[in-house]
Design a protein around this motif. Structure first.
Motif, PDB file in Angstrom:
ATOM      1  N   CYS A 149      48.380  31.138  50.291  1.00  0.00           N
ATOM      2  CA  CYS A 149      47.718  31.527  49.048  1.00  0.00           C
ATOM      3  C   CYS A 149      46.468  32.312  49.403  1.00  0.00           C
ATOM      4  O   CYS A 149      45.670  31.868  50.232  1.00  0.00           O
ATOM      5  CB  CYS A 149      47.345  30.261  48.287  1.00  0.00           C
ATOM      6  SG  CYS A 149      46.284  30.550  46.869  1.00  0.00           S
TER       7      CYS A 149
ATOM      8  N   CYS B 201      43.170  30.048  48.105  1.00  0.00           N
ATOM      9  CA  CYS B 201      42.662  28.842  48.781  1.00  0.00           C
ATOM     10  C   CYS B 201      43.148  28.715  50.219  1.00  0.00           C
ATOM     11  O   CYS B 201      42.699  27.834  50.941  1.00  0.00           O
ATOM     12  CB  CYS B 201      43.050  27.599  47.985  1.00  0.00           C
ATOM     13  SG  CYS B 201      44.787  27.131  48.140  1.00  0.00           S
TER      14      CYS B 201
ATOM     15  N   CYS C  18      46.167  25.035  44.552  1.00  0.00           N
ATOM     16  CA  CYS C  18      45.013  25.386  43.708  1.00  0.00           C
ATOM     17  C   CYS C  18      45.411  25.811  42.302  1.00  0.00           C
ATOM     18  O   CYS C  18      44.557  26.004  41.444  1.00  0.00           O
ATOM     19  CB  CYS C  18      44.172  26.479  44.377  1.00  0.00           C
ATOM     20  SG  CYS C  18      44.946  28.112  44.386  1.00  0.00           S
TER      21      CYS C  18
ATOM     22  N   CYS D 199      50.668  28.996  43.799  1.00  0.00           N
ATOM     23  CA  CYS D 199      50.229  28.035  44.812  1.00  0.00           C
ATOM     24  C   CYS D 199      50.092  26.685  44.131  1.00  0.00           C
ATOM     25  O   CYS D 199      49.371  26.566  43.136  1.00  0.00           O
ATOM     26  CB  CYS D 199      48.881  28.497  45.367  1.00  0.00           C
ATOM     27  SG  CYS D 199      48.036  27.259  46.359  1.00  0.00           S
TER      28      CYS D 199
HETATM   29 ZN   LIG Z   1      45.945  28.241  46.415  1.00  0.00          ZN
END
Ligand SMILES: [Zn+2]
Ligand SMILES: [Zn+2]
Length: 292
Positions: A228, A231, A267, A264
Protein backbone atom coordinates in the motif's frame (compact mmCIF):
# COMPACT_ATOMS: atom_id res chain seq x y z
CA UNK A 1 -0.85 -3.70 -12.67
CA UNK A 2 -2.43 -1.97 -9.69
CA UNK A 3 -1.85 1.66 -8.93
CA UNK A 4 -1.08 1.09 -5.25
CA UNK A 5 2.12 -0.79 -5.96
CA UNK A 6 5.32 0.58 -4.53
CA UNK A 7 8.79 -0.87 -4.38
CA UNK A 8 9.81 1.01 -1.24
CA UNK A 9 10.03 -1.56 1.55
CA UNK A 10 11.35 0.75 4.29
CA UNK A 11 8.16 0.80 6.35
CA UNK A 12 8.21 -1.78 9.12
CA UNK A 13 4.67 -2.74 8.24
CA UNK A 14 5.84 -3.49 4.71
CA UNK A 15 8.31 -6.18 5.66
CA UNK A 16 7.15 -9.75 5.27
CA UNK A 17 7.93 -12.18 8.10
CA UNK A 18 10.59 -14.83 7.44
CA UNK A 19 8.38 -17.57 8.89
CA UNK A 20 4.63 -18.00 8.67
CA UNK A 21 2.54 -20.74 10.30
CA UNK A 22 0.39 -22.80 7.93
CA UNK A 23 -2.75 -24.28 9.48
CA UNK A 24 -3.06 -27.55 7.59
CA UNK A 25 -2.74 -31.28 8.12
CA UNK A 26 -3.47 -32.18 4.54
CA UNK A 27 -0.15 -31.51 2.83
CA UNK A 28 -1.07 -28.07 1.49
CA UNK A 29 2.53 -26.92 2.03
CA UNK A 30 3.38 -28.87 -1.15
CA UNK A 31 1.04 -26.61 -3.12
CA UNK A 32 1.85 -23.37 -1.35
CA UNK A 33 5.58 -23.43 -0.56
CA UNK A 34 6.84 -22.65 -4.11
CA UNK A 35 4.92 -19.36 -4.26
CA UNK A 36 6.08 -18.24 -0.82
CA UNK A 37 9.70 -19.33 -1.42
CA UNK A 38 9.89 -16.53 -3.98
CA UNK A 39 9.06 -14.03 -1.23
CA UNK A 40 11.63 -15.68 1.10
CA UNK A 41 8.77 -16.62 3.41
CA UNK A 42 9.10 -20.10 4.93
CA UNK A 43 5.88 -21.95 5.74
CA UNK A 44 5.95 -23.73 9.09
CA UNK A 45 3.48 -26.58 9.49
CA UNK A 46 2.86 -27.32 13.17
CA UNK A 47 2.99 -31.02 13.99
CA UNK A 48 -0.13 -32.64 15.38
CA UNK A 49 -2.59 -29.95 14.33
CA UNK A 50 -6.08 -31.42 13.92
CA UNK A 51 -7.75 -29.09 11.42
CA UNK A 52 -10.60 -31.60 11.02
CA UNK A 53 -11.96 -30.27 14.31
CA UNK A 54 -12.90 -27.10 12.38
CA UNK A 55 -15.13 -28.99 9.97
CA UNK A 56 -14.83 -31.86 7.50
CA UNK A 57 -16.13 -32.29 3.98
CA UNK A 58 -17.55 -35.70 4.84
CA UNK A 59 -19.84 -34.08 7.42
CA UNK A 60 -18.77 -35.88 10.61
CA UNK A 61 -17.91 -32.40 11.89
CA UNK A 62 -20.02 -29.69 10.25
CA UNK A 63 -18.23 -26.38 9.78
CA UNK A 64 -19.38 -23.73 12.25
CA UNK A 65 -19.70 -20.28 10.69
CA UNK A 66 -18.30 -18.98 7.40
CA UNK A 67 -15.34 -20.18 5.35
CA UNK A 68 -13.46 -17.13 6.64
CA UNK A 69 -14.24 -18.11 10.25
CA UNK A 70 -12.92 -21.62 9.59
CA UNK A 71 -9.69 -20.31 8.01
CA UNK A 72 -9.22 -17.89 10.92
CA UNK A 73 -9.68 -20.73 13.43
CA UNK A 74 -7.06 -22.88 11.64
CA UNK A 75 -4.64 -19.94 11.67
CA UNK A 76 -5.28 -19.29 15.38
CA UNK A 77 -4.51 -22.94 16.16
CA UNK A 78 -1.31 -22.85 14.07
CA UNK A 79 -0.17 -19.61 15.75
CA UNK A 80 -0.84 -21.05 19.21
CA UNK A 81 1.38 -24.08 18.49
CA UNK A 82 4.22 -22.21 16.75
CA UNK A 83 4.17 -18.94 18.68
CA UNK A 84 4.45 -17.09 15.36
CA UNK A 85 2.44 -13.88 14.82
CA UNK A 86 1.44 -14.47 11.18
CA UNK A 87 -0.42 -17.43 9.74
CA UNK A 88 -1.92 -18.80 6.57
CA UNK A 89 -4.82 -21.22 5.99
CA UNK A 90 -7.09 -22.28 3.18
CA UNK A 91 -10.68 -23.41 3.18
CA UNK A 92 -12.86 -24.87 0.45
CA UNK A 93 -16.60 -25.27 -0.10
CA UNK A 94 -18.10 -27.62 -2.70
CA UNK A 95 -21.60 -28.47 -3.75
CA UNK A 96 -24.12 -28.49 -6.59
CA UNK A 97 -23.64 -25.60 -9.03
CA UNK A 98 -25.96 -22.71 -8.04
CA UNK A 99 -27.02 -22.07 -11.66
CA UNK A 100 -26.31 -25.17 -13.75
CA UNK A 101 -28.24 -28.38 -12.95
CA UNK A 102 -26.18 -31.59 -12.50
CA UNK A 103 -22.96 -29.58 -12.32
CA UNK A 104 -20.76 -29.02 -9.30
CA UNK A 105 -19.01 -25.85 -8.23
CA UNK A 106 -16.38 -25.00 -5.69
CA UNK A 107 -14.89 -22.02 -3.94
CA UNK A 108 -11.46 -21.90 -2.36
CA UNK A 109 -10.17 -19.15 -0.13
CA UNK A 110 -6.67 -18.54 1.17
CA UNK A 111 -6.24 -16.26 4.17
CA UNK A 112 -3.13 -14.47 5.43
CA UNK A 113 -3.54 -13.10 8.93
CA UNK A 114 -1.25 -10.98 11.08
CA UNK A 115 -2.77 -11.63 14.48
CA UNK A 116 -0.81 -8.82 16.24
CA UNK A 117 -2.17 -6.18 13.89
CA UNK A 118 -5.50 -7.88 13.09
CA UNK A 119 -4.59 -7.51 9.41
CA UNK A 120 -6.12 -10.04 7.01
CA UNK A 121 -5.69 -10.57 3.29
CA UNK A 122 -7.99 -13.02 1.51
CA UNK A 123 -7.75 -14.40 -2.01
CA UNK A 124 -10.72 -16.29 -3.47
CA UNK A 125 -10.94 -18.60 -6.46
CA UNK A 126 -14.00 -20.30 -7.90
CA UNK A 127 -13.83 -23.71 -9.61
CA UNK A 128 -16.62 -24.63 -12.04
CA UNK A 129 -15.02 -28.01 -12.84
CA UNK A 130 -14.12 -29.37 -9.43
CA UNK A 131 -13.37 -33.02 -8.69
CA UNK A 132 -16.55 -33.17 -6.63
CA UNK A 133 -19.10 -35.93 -7.12
CA UNK A 134 -21.53 -38.10 -5.21
CA UNK A 135 -23.67 -41.13 -6.04
CA UNK A 136 -25.61 -43.90 -4.34
CA UNK A 137 -24.87 -47.48 -5.33
CA UNK A 138 -26.12 -50.90 -4.23
CA UNK A 139 -22.92 -52.78 -5.06
CA UNK A 140 -19.52 -52.61 -6.79
CA UNK A 141 -21.09 -53.38 -10.20
CA UNK A 142 -23.10 -50.16 -9.98
CA UNK A 143 -20.05 -48.24 -8.76
CA UNK A 144 -17.65 -49.40 -11.48
CA UNK A 145 -19.00 -47.26 -14.36
CA UNK A 146 -18.91 -44.12 -12.15
CA UNK A 147 -15.26 -44.38 -11.16
CA UNK A 148 -13.77 -42.64 -14.21
CA UNK A 149 -16.22 -39.75 -13.90
CA UNK A 150 -15.20 -39.41 -10.24
CA UNK A 151 -11.51 -39.20 -11.12
CA UNK A 152 -10.69 -42.42 -9.25
CA UNK A 153 -8.02 -43.44 -8.28
CA UNK A 154 -6.13 -40.09 -8.63
CA UNK A 155 -8.98 -38.58 -6.62
CA UNK A 156 -9.64 -40.74 -3.57
CA UNK A 157 -13.16 -41.77 -2.58
CA UNK A 158 -15.16 -41.83 0.63
CA UNK A 159 -17.81 -44.48 1.25
CA UNK A 160 -20.67 -44.08 3.73
CA UNK A 161 -23.89 -46.02 4.46
CA UNK A 162 -26.85 -44.29 2.74
CA UNK A 163 -29.51 -42.94 5.10
CA UNK A 164 -27.19 -43.15 8.10
CA UNK A 165 -25.65 -40.09 9.74
CA UNK A 166 -22.87 -41.88 11.61
CA UNK A 167 -20.33 -41.00 8.94
CA UNK A 168 -18.10 -42.82 6.45
CA UNK A 169 -16.97 -46.41 6.77
CA UNK A 170 -13.79 -45.49 4.88
CA UNK A 171 -12.02 -42.40 3.56
CA UNK A 172 -9.07 -41.84 1.27
CA UNK A 173 -9.79 -44.95 -0.81
CA UNK A 174 -7.53 -45.33 -3.86
CA UNK A 175 -7.50 -49.12 -4.34
CA UNK A 176 -10.20 -51.17 -6.03
CA UNK A 177 -10.28 -53.99 -3.48
CA UNK A 178 -10.53 -51.58 -0.51
CA UNK A 179 -13.25 -49.71 -2.34
CA UNK A 180 -15.22 -52.90 -2.99
CA UNK A 181 -14.91 -53.95 0.68
CA UNK A 182 -16.05 -50.50 1.86
CA UNK A 183 -19.10 -50.63 -0.42
CA UNK A 184 -20.09 -54.03 1.00
CA UNK A 185 -19.65 -52.77 4.58
CA UNK A 186 -21.59 -49.55 3.90
CA UNK A 187 -24.50 -51.38 2.22
CA UNK A 188 -24.67 -53.75 5.20
CA UNK A 189 -24.75 -50.82 7.66
CA UNK A 190 -27.29 -48.83 5.64
CA UNK A 191 -31.00 -48.98 6.54
CA UNK A 192 -31.76 -48.83 2.78
CA UNK A 193 -28.99 -51.25 1.75
CA UNK A 194 -27.03 -48.68 -0.26
CA UNK A 195 -23.65 -47.01 -0.14
CA UNK A 196 -22.90 -43.35 -0.79
CA UNK A 197 -19.80 -42.91 -2.91
CA UNK A 198 -18.21 -39.47 -2.88
CA UNK A 199 -15.00 -37.79 -3.87
CA UNK A 200 -12.62 -37.17 -0.97
CA UNK A 201 -12.27 -33.37 -0.84
CA UNK A 202 -9.27 -33.30 1.50
CA UNK A 203 -6.50 -31.55 -0.40
CA UNK A 204 -3.98 -34.42 -0.28
CA UNK A 205 -6.65 -36.77 -1.67
CA UNK A 206 -7.92 -34.47 -4.42
CA UNK A 207 -5.32 -33.32 -6.99
CA UNK A 208 -7.74 -30.84 -8.55
CA UNK A 209 -8.18 -29.12 -5.19
CA UNK A 210 -4.44 -29.14 -4.62
CA UNK A 211 -3.91 -27.39 -7.98
CA UNK A 212 -6.53 -24.76 -7.07
CA UNK A 213 -4.73 -24.12 -3.77
CA UNK A 214 -1.43 -23.76 -5.65
CA UNK A 215 -3.01 -21.15 -7.96
CA UNK A 216 -4.39 -19.28 -4.96
CA UNK A 217 -0.94 -19.37 -3.38
CA UNK A 218 0.59 -17.70 -6.44
CA UNK A 219 -2.09 -15.03 -6.41
CA UNK A 220 -1.71 -14.33 -2.71
CA UNK A 221 2.10 -14.20 -2.99
CA UNK A 222 1.81 -11.76 -5.90
CA UNK A 223 -0.53 -9.64 -3.85
CA UNK A 224 1.72 -9.67 -0.78
CA UNK A 225 4.50 -8.28 -2.98
CA UNK A 226 2.27 -5.23 -3.67
CA UNK A 227 2.46 -2.70 -0.86
CA UNK A 228 0.00 0.00 0.00
CA UNK A 229 1.52 3.38 -0.91
CA UNK A 230 -0.36 4.92 2.00
CA UNK A 231 0.77 2.79 4.95
CA UNK A 232 3.34 0.40 3.45
CA UNK A 233 1.48 -2.77 4.45
CA UNK A 234 1.77 -5.76 2.11
CA UNK A 235 -1.29 -7.05 0.28
CA UNK A 236 -2.64 -4.22 -1.85
CA UNK A 237 -5.16 -5.78 -4.24
CA UNK A 238 -8.70 -6.45 -5.34
CA UNK A 239 -11.29 -6.11 -2.59
CA UNK A 240 -14.47 -6.22 -4.62
CA UNK A 241 -16.44 -5.02 -7.61
CA UNK A 242 -19.10 -2.40 -8.28
CA UNK A 243 -21.93 -3.36 -10.70
CA UNK A 244 -23.62 -1.06 -13.22
CA UNK A 245 -21.42 -0.82 -16.34
CA UNK A 246 -23.30 1.74 -18.50
CA UNK A 247 -25.51 0.32 -21.27
CA UNK A 248 -24.32 1.28 -24.78
CA UNK A 249 -27.92 2.16 -25.85
CA UNK A 250 -29.54 3.95 -22.93
CA UNK A 251 -26.53 4.70 -20.72
CA UNK A 252 -28.32 3.25 -17.71
CA UNK A 253 -26.69 0.80 -15.29
CA UNK A 254 -26.39 -2.76 -16.63
CA UNK A 255 -25.94 -5.93 -14.60
CA UNK A 256 -22.23 -6.10 -15.52
CA UNK A 257 -19.37 -5.00 -13.29
CA UNK A 258 -18.62 -1.28 -13.77
CA UNK A 259 -15.21 -1.34 -12.12
CA UNK A 260 -13.15 -3.16 -9.52
CA UNK A 261 -12.21 -1.76 -6.14
CA UNK A 262 -8.62 -2.28 -5.03
CA UNK A 263 -7.34 -1.40 -1.63
CA UNK A 264 -5.46 -2.05 1.57
CA UNK A 265 -7.13 -3.91 4.43
CA UNK A 266 -4.56 -2.53 6.91
CA UNK A 267 -5.40 1.20 6.56
CA UNK A 268 -8.67 1.11 4.62
CA UNK A 269 -7.46 3.00 1.53
CA UNK A 270 -9.44 2.04 -1.60
CA UNK A 271 -9.31 3.07 -5.25
CA UNK A 272 -11.53 2.26 -8.25
CA UNK A 273 -9.74 0.28 -10.98
CA UNK A 274 -11.05 -0.31 -14.53
CA UNK A 275 -12.23 -3.76 -15.57
CA UNK A 276 -9.32 -6.02 -16.54
CA UNK A 277 -10.91 -6.54 -20.00
CA UNK A 278 -11.03 -2.78 -20.65
CA UNK A 279 -14.79 -2.82 -21.35
CA UNK A 280 -16.41 0.57 -20.66
CA UNK A 281 -19.91 -0.02 -22.11
CA UNK A 282 -22.31 -2.95 -21.73
CA UNK A 283 -24.23 -4.79 -24.42
CA UNK A 284 -27.96 -3.81 -24.30
CA UNK A 285 -28.68 -7.51 -23.72
CA UNK A 286 -27.24 -7.06 -20.20
CA UNK A 287 -29.39 -3.99 -19.53
CA UNK A 288 -32.54 -4.42 -17.40
CA UNK A 289 -34.15 -1.37 -19.15
CA UNK A 290 -33.40 -2.35 -22.80
CA UNK A 291 -33.80 -6.10 -22.29
CA UNK A 292 -36.21 -6.53 -19.40
ZN1 LIG B 1 -2.58 0.81 3.68
ZN1 LIG C 1 -30.04 0.03 -21.83
Amino acid sequence: MTTGKTTDPQSRAGRLPARVALGTMHGKERALAPAFDRLSVRLIVPAGLNTDSFGTFSAETPRAGSMEDAARAKIAAALAVTGLPVGLASEGAYGPHPAVPFMAAGLEILMWRDADQGHEIIERLGDDRPAYDRAEVADMDQAAPLLTRMGFPETALIVSPAGDARGPVAKGLTGLSELAAAIVAACKASPVGKAVLQTDMRAHMNPRRMSMIARLGLRLAERLACRCDGCGAPGWGRLGTVPGLPCSWCGGPSLLIAHEVHGCTACGTTRPVPRPDGKTMADPGECPACNP
